[in-house]
Enzyme design. Sequence first.
Site, mmCIF file in Angstrom:
data_model
loop_
_atom_site.group_PDB
_atom_site.id
_atom_site.type_symbol
_atom_site.label_atom_id
_atom_site.label_comp_id
_atom_site.label_asym_id
_atom_site.label_seq_id
_atom_site.Cartn_x
_atom_site.Cartn_y
_atom_site.Cartn_z
ATOM 1 N NE ARG A 62 3.753 3.263 10.733
ATOM 2 C CZ ARG A 62 4.610 3.841 9.915
ATOM 3 N NH1 ARG A 62 5.594 4.575 10.388
ATOM 4 N NH2 ARG A 62 4.526 3.687 8.621
ATOM 5 C CG HIS A 116 -1.533 1.359 1.506
ATOM 6 N ND1 HIS A 116 -2.519 1.930 0.727
ATOM 7 C CD2 HIS A 116 -1.258 2.271 2.477
ATOM 8 C CE1 HIS A 116 -2.824 3.132 1.210
ATOM 9 N NE2 HIS A 116 -2.072 3.362 2.275
ATOM 10 C CE LYS A 158 6.212 26.792 -0.149
ATOM 11 N NZ LYS A 158 5.721 27.538 -1.312
ATOM 12 C CB SER A 181 10.647 6.062 -14.256
ATOM 13 O OG SER A 181 9.559 6.928 -14.488
ATOM 14 C CB SER A 182 11.782 9.323 -10.241
ATOM 15 O OG SER A 182 10.616 8.669 -9.837
ATOM 16 C CD1 TRP A 188 6.169 3.374 4.261
ATOM 17 C CD2 TRP A 188 7.466 3.989 2.535
ATOM 18 N NE1 TRP A 188 6.630 4.652 4.506
ATOM 19 C CE2 TRP A 188 7.420 5.058 3.466
ATOM 20 C CE3 TRP A 188 8.210 4.150 1.359
ATOM 21 C CZ2 TRP A 188 8.102 6.261 3.255
ATOM 22 C CZ3 TRP A 188 8.885 5.350 1.165
ATOM 23 C CH2 TRP A 188 8.828 6.393 2.118
ATOM 24 C CG ASP A 220 6.765 18.418 -26.308
ATOM 25 O OD1 ASP A 220 7.143 17.757 -25.322
ATOM 26 O OD2 ASP A 220 5.834 18.059 -27.052
ATOM 27 C CB SER A 242 1.046 28.805 -5.145
ATOM 28 O OG SER A 242 1.497 28.402 -3.870
ATOM 29 C CD GLU A 252 9.548 10.118 -2.359
ATOM 30 O OE1 GLU A 252 8.386 9.971 -2.764
ATOM 31 O OE2 GLU A 252 10.503 10.314 -3.126
ATOM 32 C CB THR A 304 5.917 24.682 6.282
ATOM 33 O OG1 THR A 304 7.117 23.963 6.001
ATOM 34 C CG2 THR A 304 4.734 23.907 5.732
ATOM 35 C CG HIS A 321 12.473 14.124 11.730
ATOM 36 N ND1 HIS A 321 12.293 15.338 11.115
ATOM 37 C CD2 HIS A 321 11.961 13.219 10.871
ATOM 38 C CE1 HIS A 321 11.698 15.154 9.949
ATOM 39 N NE2 HIS A 321 11.480 13.878 9.789
ATOM 40 C CG HIS A 322 11.914 9.737 9.638
ATOM 41 N ND1 HIS A 322 10.572 9.634 9.313
ATOM 42 C CD2 HIS A 322 12.373 10.785 8.911
ATOM 43 C CE1 HIS A 322 10.252 10.569 8.428
ATOM 44 N NE2 HIS A 322 11.328 11.284 8.173
ATOM 45 C CE1 TYR A 346 8.466 19.558 3.814
ATOM 46 C CE2 TYR A 346 10.182 18.033 4.499
ATOM 47 C CZ TYR A 346 9.180 18.936 4.807
ATOM 48 O OH TYR A 346 8.887 19.211 6.111
ATOM 49 C CG HIS A 369 12.362 14.485 5.989
ATOM 50 N ND1 HIS A 369 11.339 14.064 6.803
ATOM 51 C CD2 HIS A 369 12.105 15.768 5.697
ATOM 52 C CE1 HIS A 369 10.507 15.083 7.013
ATOM 53 N NE2 HIS A 369 10.956 16.116 6.360
#
Length: 543
Positions: A452, A79, A333, A171-172, A144, A108, A270, A257, A330, A304-305, A259, A255
């Site tokens: 979890r 998932h 914003k 790909s990314s 994951w 293009d 925006s 990722e 943040t 922090h993880h 963002y 991390h």
Amino acid sequence: MATVEDSAHLPHDAHGKPGGWARWVYATNHKDIGTLYLWFAFAMFISGGVMALAIRAELFMPGLQFWQPELFNQLTTLHGLVMVFGAIMPAFTGLANWMLPLMIGAPDMAFARMNNWSFWLLPPAALLLMLSFWVPGGAAAAGWTLYAPLSTQGGMGMDLTIFAIHILGVSSVMGAINIVVTVLNLRAPGMGLMQMPMFAWASLITAYLIIAVMPVLAGVVTMVLTDRHFGTHFFNAAGGGDPVMYQHIFWFFGHPEVYIMALPAFGIVSQVIPTFARKPLFGYASMVYATASIAILSFMVWAHHMFTTGMPATAQLFFMYATMLIAVPTGVKVFNWVATMWEGSMTFETPMLFAIGFVMLFTIGGLSGVILSVAAVDVQLQDSYYVVAHFHYVLVAGALFSLFAAVYYWFPKMTGKMYSEGLGKLHFWWSLLWFNVTFFPMHFLGLAGMPRRIPDYALQFTDFNAISSVGAMMFGLGQLIFFYNMVRSIRHGKEAPQLPWEGANTLEWKIPTPAPYHSFVEAPELKAGDNGVILSMQGGEHH
């Protein structure tokens, strides 16, 4: 073969749409490739959503109802991977493909054939992930995040997952290089960097993040692969390795990722809010600098993880303060979006509803993140449902809601048809209600101590889990409203006017609706203000 000089004299139909399946398989047009990405992302969203519903069905009551614990862990793992790498990232890439050239006046994307390759790597990678459920031992079941030493064990499902991640990463990175080169080199005259729409800025900065961190992920899963099959001991303490090192390398990717999934959402919101508030974006320059600051700081907060891994107190303090610091840009914003709406002539069409829903709920997710940044608090909440609540507020009410806003907003431009506003509003209110019913109780479960990634739980957690599971089923059902609205509108929707949104004034709204197959064959001469607002425009042929 026609040379460049000859091609100028070919009849225009020589550059028309190719027909049938070849149009999609050999696609080099940014709009076709964007469409492929968006449909692929939606298919993955449905697949990942079915897995989520399977998880919530199991957790409706205590005891084992439907799945063995092994399969339950495979469902939570896949998932996460499918939603992150299959749904959210490709959806943003698809929107960037579709809209970036139109917003900056490019003919293009810079590398049209590489663009095709970026997309067509995704279906085989997704297939590998999905097929891994049916191999001996089943799919990856390490979560994951694929922490070692669990990921260095397990069957071939893990190997398929590692290979899928390699392909998705390639790909990314190719998609990101394409975005960087397009934005830096193909802007029309008069579209300076500090006039670009925020969506272009967000896509550019996100692309740099992808180029920086996808190789790190590829590296760490390759180390897992060699630990599994080639006798290395990167993460094996008995061989002089360190399982915690896996977490450091993974989160150095992980991390930034998050963002990568949040910044494009900021860019979309925006664009949408100024359009429906009929006001320029408040504090455009500060928004650009805030986006860049978030990107830079995102490399300095990964541990922090890992507050519960026995880090030195000094390191805990550093990562705690750095994480709190990232809340500042943040917050800039959020205040700027609110200031943009302040005293605006607001109307509440579906894209605006999703954008406002985004601002409110993303802020809740941001605040629970600041709470988790306090190391002493995180020791209690780490790996609990509080964390699950936190990141679903920023990824579902954040990334996903912004994607809905974007699809509704640009739907008339992409298809030339109007969606049903009634169904769109129903989709919003339905999603908003059931999203909160699903994920808000998880804060309470986490505070009460529910971990979890467990298929069964103690009796005191029953009621909130039942509420959460009902909310999830209803939320999932609501996405069928969206699907029906899109398909019905593409086929039978009423023709969209040239300018469906009165307040829209960026470049993509200056060309015909629906967008012609080839736009800006000649670069337009632009005079642009902040946030890509077009003040005047000459030229810019399309056909």
